[in-house]
Design a protein around this motif. Sequence first.
Motif, PDB file in Angstrom:
ATOM      1  N   LEU A  18       0.825  -1.203   0.000  1.00 19.76           N
ATOM      2  CA  LEU A  18       0.000   0.000   0.000  1.00 19.76           C
ATOM      3  C   LEU A  18       0.859   1.252   0.000  1.00 19.76           C
ATOM      4  O   LEU A  18       1.922   1.280   0.621  1.00 19.76           O
ATOM      5  N   THR A  19       0.376   2.274  -0.678  1.00 20.90           N
ATOM      6  CA  THR A  19       0.994   3.588  -0.545  1.00 20.90           C
ATOM      7  C   THR A  19       0.518   4.181   0.777  1.00 20.90           C
ATOM      8  O   THR A  19      -0.432   3.678   1.391  1.00 20.90           O
ATOM      9  N   SER A  20       1.144   5.250   1.224  1.00 23.79           N
ATOM     10  CA  SER A  20       0.718   5.856   2.496  1.00 23.79           C
ATOM     11  C   SER A  20      -0.708   6.387   2.411  1.00 23.79           C
ATOM     12  O   SER A  20      -1.473   6.260   3.374  1.00 23.79           O
ATOM     13  N   SER A  21      -1.095   6.930   1.273  1.00 22.65           N
ATOM     14  CA  SER A  21      -2.461   7.450   1.159  1.00 22.65           C
ATOM     15  C   SER A  21      -3.485   6.316   1.093  1.00 22.65           C
ATOM     16  O   SER A  21      -4.579   6.423   1.659  1.00 22.65           O
ATOM     17  N   GLU A  22      -3.139   5.218   0.448  1.00 15.70           N
ATOM     18  CA  GLU A  22      -4.040   4.059   0.420  1.00 15.70           C
ATOM     19  C   GLU A  22      -4.208   3.494   1.835  1.00 15.70           C
ATOM     20  O   GLU A  22      -5.317   3.161   2.252  1.00 15.70           O
ATOM     21  N   ARG A  23      -3.113   3.445   2.543  1.00 15.61           N
ATOM     22  CA  ARG A  23      -3.161   2.927   3.914  1.00 15.61           C
ATOM     23  C   ARG A  23      -4.019   3.826   4.799  1.00 15.61           C
ATOM     24  O   ARG A  23      -4.811   3.344   5.613  1.00 15.61           O
ATOM     25  N   GLN A  24      -3.871   5.122   4.612  1.00 21.19           N
ATOM     26  CA  GLN A  24      -4.674   6.063   5.398  1.00 21.19           C
ATOM     27  C   GLN A  24      -6.162   5.873   5.096  1.00 21.19           C
ATOM     28  O   GLN A  24      -6.988   5.812   6.006  1.00 21.19           O
ATOM     29  N   MET A  25      -6.503   5.750   3.814  1.00 21.14           N
ATOM     30  CA  MET A  25      -7.890   5.548   3.427  1.00 21.14           C
ATOM     31  C   MET A  25      -8.427   4.236   3.992  1.00 21.14           C
ATOM     32  O   MET A  25      -9.517   4.184   4.556  1.00 21.14           O
ATOM     33  N   LEU A  26      -7.661   3.151   3.864  1.00 24.27           N
ATOM     34  CA  LEU A  26      -8.101   1.865   4.394  1.00 24.27           C
ATOM     35  C   LEU A  26      -8.237   1.908   5.916  1.00 24.27           C
ATOM     36  O   LEU A  26      -9.113   1.246   6.479  1.00 24.27           O
ATOM     37  N   GLY A  27      -7.411   2.691   6.567  1.00 18.75           N
ATOM     38  CA  GLY A  27      -7.531   2.858   8.015  1.00 18.75           C
ATOM     39  C   GLY A  27      -8.869   3.456   8.394  1.00 18.75           C
ATOM     40  O   GLY A  27      -9.512   3.023   9.360  1.00 18.75           O
ATOM     41  N   HIS A  28      -9.319   4.441   7.631  1.00 17.85           N
ATOM     42  CA  HIS A  28     -10.646   5.021   7.875  1.00 17.85           C
ATOM     43  C   HIS A  28     -11.742   3.996   7.595  1.00 17.85           C
ATOM     44  O   HIS A  28     -12.692   3.869   8.369  1.00 17.85           O
ATOM     45  N   LEU A  29     -11.588   3.269   6.491  1.00 21.20           N
ATOM     46  CA  LEU A  29     -12.600   2.275   6.128  1.00 21.20           C
ATOM     47  C   LEU A  29     -12.615   1.091   7.090  1.00 21.20           C
ATOM     48  O   LEU A  29     -13.646   0.432   7.242  1.00 21.20           O
ATOM     49  N   ALA A  82       0.217  -3.814   6.735  1.00 22.70           N
ATOM     50  CA  ALA A  82       0.988  -2.565   6.699  1.00 22.70           C
ATOM     51  C   ALA A  82       1.182  -2.007   8.107  1.00 22.70           C
ATOM     52  O   ALA A  82       2.277  -1.540   8.456  1.00 22.70           O
ATOM     53  N   GLU A  83       0.140  -2.079   8.923  1.00 27.40           N
ATOM     54  CA  GLU A  83       0.248  -1.634  10.316  1.00 27.40           C
ATOM     55  C   GLU A  83       1.267  -2.488  11.074  1.00 27.40           C
ATOM     56  O   GLU A  83       2.105  -1.981  11.804  1.00 27.40           O
ATOM     57  N   ARG A  84       1.181  -3.803  10.883  1.00 27.25           N
ATOM     58  CA  ARG A  84       2.115  -4.732  11.534  1.00 27.25           C
ATOM     59  C   ARG A  84       3.554  -4.406  11.136  1.00 27.25           C
ATOM     60  O   ARG A  84       4.446  -4.347  11.980  1.00 27.25           O
ATOM     61  N   ASP A  85       3.778  -4.184   9.852  1.00 26.86           N
ATOM     62  CA  ASP A  85       5.129  -3.906   9.376  1.00 26.86           C
ATOM     63  C   ASP A  85       5.673  -2.614   9.962  1.00 26.86           C
ATOM     64  O   ASP A  85       6.856  -2.535  10.311  1.00 26.86           O
ATOM     65  N   GLU A  86       4.825  -1.604  10.088  1.00 24.29           N
ATOM     66  CA  GLU A  86       5.270  -0.337  10.678  1.00 24.29           C
ATOM     67  C   GLU A  86       5.615  -0.517  12.154  1.00 24.29           C
ATOM     68  O   GLU A  86       6.640  -0.020  12.633  1.00 24.29           O
ATOM     69  N   LEU A  87       4.785  -1.234  12.865  1.00 22.10           N
ATOM     70  CA  LEU A  87       5.061  -1.482  14.284  1.00 22.10           C
ATOM     71  C   LEU A  87       6.316  -2.323  14.467  1.00 22.10           C
ATOM     72  O   LEU A  87       7.121  -2.071  15.364  1.00 22.10           O
TER      73      LEU A  87
END
Length: 129
Positions: free
Chosen positions: A8-19, A77-82
């Motif tokens: 995911l791109t950062s903007s895709e990740r942000q959108m999916l986070g909201h969804l 993506a969240e797991r990878d960032e953490l």
Amino acid sequence: MPVPIPALTSSERQMLGHLALADFPHPDIEPKSAAARGLDECQLRSDIEELRRTRQVTVAEGRLSITELGMVAYLAAERDELKAALTDVSALADELQRRDPASAVPHSLRQLAQGAWPLDQALAHLDRT
């Protein structure tokens, strides 16, 4: 057969986070909805197109929804960032130990970052030293 998890791109990740929290209106239906969520409307439209193509988002009756694949990609993506953040914490602990080998802080910090100790045990270790 395992399904590959799309990056995911950062903007895709942000959108999916909201969804991941709740469906929301497509920007064609409610353009202000994107701004209310801190999303750029032009980027959101591009992300919707890509995420629909990769079956991570659906649009029905003017509302955006995350699919199971989208949720998996978002959580990965969240797991990878953490994981990256905890790796950095462990690297900091290594550096602290190199600078002050007698300190209990690096060991407690590393054990906490690696999930070997809960916070109360890490703090108790500091109190004992």
